[in-house]
Design a protein around this motif. Sequence first.
Motif, PDB file in Angstrom:
ATOM      1  N   ARG A  29       6.335   7.084   1.302  1.00 36.62           N
ATOM      2  CA  ARG A  29       5.988   6.209   0.179  1.00 36.62           C
ATOM      3  C   ARG A  29       5.332   7.033  -0.919  1.00 36.62           C
ATOM      4  N   GLY A  30       5.443   6.556  -2.149  1.00 36.32           N
ATOM      5  CA  GLY A  30       4.875   7.305  -3.257  1.00 36.32           C
ATOM      6  C   GLY A  30       4.597   6.410  -4.443  1.00 36.32           C
ATOM      7  N   CYS A  31       4.140   7.021  -5.533  1.00 38.36           N
ATOM      8  CA  CYS A  31       3.756   6.250  -6.718  1.00 38.36           C
ATOM      9  C   CYS A  31       4.955   5.566  -7.365  1.00 38.36           C
TER      10      CYS A  31
ATOM     11  N   SER B 225       0.867  -1.176   0.000  1.00 37.87           N
ATOM     12  CA  SER B 225       0.000   0.000   0.000  1.00 37.87           C
ATOM     13  C   SER B 225       0.904   1.227   0.000  1.00 37.87           C
ATOM     14  N   TYR B 226       0.766   2.082  -1.023  1.00 39.32           N
ATOM     15  CA  TYR B 226       1.737   3.172  -1.204  1.00 39.32           C
ATOM     16  C   TYR B 226       1.119   4.569  -1.224  1.00 39.32           C
ATOM     17  N   GLY B 227      -0.195   4.694  -1.327  1.00 39.96           N
ATOM     18  CA  GLY B 227      -0.798   6.013  -1.458  1.00 39.96           C
ATOM     19  C   GLY B 227      -1.085   6.686  -0.130  1.00 39.96           C
ATOM     20  N   PHE B 228      -0.836   7.994  -0.047  1.00 32.11           N
ATOM     21  CA  PHE B 228      -1.138   8.803   1.139  1.00 32.11           C
ATOM     22  C   PHE B 228      -0.472   8.261   2.401  1.00 32.11           C
TER      23      PHE B 228
ATOM     24  N   ALA C 279       7.474  -1.725  -7.489  1.00 29.36           N
ATOM     25  CA  ALA C 279       6.935  -3.000  -6.994  1.00 29.36           C
ATOM     26  C   ALA C 279       6.322  -3.806  -8.138  1.00 29.36           C
ATOM     27  N   ILE C 280       5.654  -3.122  -9.065  1.00 27.94           N
ATOM     28  CA  ILE C 280       5.096  -3.809 -10.233  1.00 27.94           C
ATOM     29  C   ILE C 280       6.223  -4.388 -11.086  1.00 27.94           C
TER      30      ILE C 280
ATOM     31  N   HIS D  38      14.754   4.334  -9.565  1.00 25.78           N
ATOM     32  CA  HIS D  38      14.260   4.561  -8.202  1.00 25.78           C
ATOM     33  C   HIS D  38      14.413   3.285  -7.382  1.00 25.78           C
ATOM     34  N   THR D  39      14.805   3.434  -6.129  1.00 25.09           N
ATOM     35  CA  THR D  39      14.925   2.302  -5.211  1.00 25.09           C
ATOM     36  C   THR D  39      13.673   2.227  -4.349  1.00 25.09           C
ATOM     37  N   LYS D  40      12.972   1.113  -4.418  1.00 22.77           N
ATOM     38  CA  LYS D  40      11.713   0.958  -3.684  1.00 22.77           C
ATOM     39  C   LYS D  40      11.962   0.903  -2.181  1.00 22.77           C
ATOM     40  N   VAL D  41      11.004   1.426  -1.433  1.00 24.19           N
ATOM     41  CA  VAL D  41      11.080   1.364   0.023  1.00 24.19           C
ATOM     42  C   VAL D  41      11.070  -0.102   0.461  1.00 24.19           C
ATOM     43  N   ILE D  42      11.807  -0.399   1.506  1.00 20.65           N
ATOM     44  CA  ILE D  42      11.949  -1.785   1.967  1.00 20.65           C
ATOM     45  C   ILE D  42      10.706  -2.208   2.746  1.00 20.65           C
ATOM     46  N   GLY D  43      10.052  -3.272   2.290  1.00 21.27           N
ATOM     47  CA  GLY D  43       8.981  -3.950   3.016  1.00 21.27           C
ATOM     48  C   GLY D  43       7.971  -3.055   3.691  1.00 21.27           C
TER      49      GLY D  43
END
Length: 576
Positions: free
Chosen positions: A155-157, A148-151, A163-164, A478-483
């Motif tokens: 975290r962001g889009c 879950s990444y919104g708001f 993640a996709i 971009h590096t995705k946030v961890i877990g």
Amino acid sequence: MKEINTKINWQSVQWAPIEKFVLNMQKRIYKASVAKNKTTLTRLQRVLLKSEAGKLKAIRRVTQDNKGKRTAGVDGKKQLTPIQRMDMIHTMKMDGSADPIRRVYIEKGEDSTETRPLGIPTMKDRAKQALALLALEPEWEAKFEPNSYGFRPGRGCHDAIEAIYISINQKPKYVLEADIEGCFNNIDHDSLINKLDTFPEMERQVRAWLKSGVLEDRIITATQRGVPQGGIISPLLMNVALHGLEIDTEKHMQGMDRRSADGKALPGRTRTTALSIIRYADDFVVLHEDIEVVNSCRSFIEVWMSRIGLRLKDAKTRVSHTRKTVDNQTGFDFLGFNIRQYPIGWRKIRKTKASLKFRTLIKPSKRKVIDHLRVIKETFNSTKDTTALIALLNPKIIGWARYYHTVVSSSIFNWCNARIYHLCEIWVRKKHPTQTRKWQNERYFHTVGPRNWVFGYLSEDKELITLKQYTDVPIRRHTKVIGTRSPYDGRGEYWSNRINIYPLVSVNVKRLMKQQEGKCAWCKQRFLPMDVIERDHIIPISQGGKHSRENFQLLHGHCHRVKTTTDLKNVQNRIM
């Protein structure tokens, strides 16, 4: 923390200890929520709600930090004086009361004719919501699903897009592209309150905000459903309502795996392990390599949504595939990006010894590129002044390029540069129809370093002011946030370093962030994703400072205001 003397002037408040106290309380709330210690969690939340530090921070957010701070509610108040801010501390409490919200309508987007209804609370309710958010957000950050990444802070889009990519990079998959119809406006109040599962005082206050009513055309209408968009706490409540979508769907698929004794389950992997559900606010995608699993998930999600008063929007919900053509479309669009897998030739496979016969590429969606260039063209038509034109275009060009510079955008950036150059030529000809082409080129197109034909003008100081190009923003992944990590988990260094890789952060801010090691130059505290970060002149321009790299530093928004006040006092003392 010692009690704050509220008789002092607002400008004299020491914000550093207040920030430290509030953050420490939020970290403790987060840990209690992780440990599922309900008693400790409730006690800490009550302490934070009653603390003067929490109230001061909430009041500062709605009166100074928020962009919509000058938007009035039903009481007509657009701003509070420093004395009124200090007086609000004594009257602010979760008493279960709420004023009606004022209804306004805004456009959903530059490319849409639809409008979005916003509910503007009064200044008093905004401050109470900001205070409630301080207590509730760390609790739910410990509970929210990893995809879950919104708001959500930190975290962001771009994390959702990454993640996709991770989910489909090694295997083509079917995709359920889903959009919830009127998510904010249709959430069932009772199901939301039950899911919130908070202590009675907070429950009564949240219910009061949900049932406060709407003032529109001088008529107050009762609200039976929905969360008003425009409230500070509304995004959190929306995420709470949708919490469990990923977990419950996975449990449903686990049940299907236990029942699939006929050998239809995927060899070596269960349906659940191959399933990905990635959500950004009210938009989400379901990814799986089996079309039957995707359809089963859709049926379950529709039933799950109906329990909280929501349903999927048929016009924007469809099944596609990352590599195959489904309904004359290959790949899918999500959050303004186009995600698709392209086949590669046998020569390329042999040369690189690739194990895959396709390549996953993420690009700006075609519709977003067209819409952006339409806005740029309208900007060219809006003014004939060169200075105003460049001032209007540069933020739009750089902002759009920053959003898309984490994916495969190089060719699109170059194409947009060519379109912008063509629009510049047309604009110059319309402005000076009687001048020769040579005169136009010499005045408006210049050579800057290795570049030729750069649109710009010479200022009064003989400084060349040029139009930015999309390729001025370099392509960086971009590096995705961890877990399930959160800014409230105590890993301050991790989060301050992540600010430096956020796609929308400017190059100048990133440079200063690295130079200051992620800390505010005034209070020496680490920057966190939910902080307001501002650039400041070390030596003010009014005191002889220069607008140069060496004279800039990064400060918290509140620290910036304190420093500005200190600088003004120093100037006054020198004059006296």
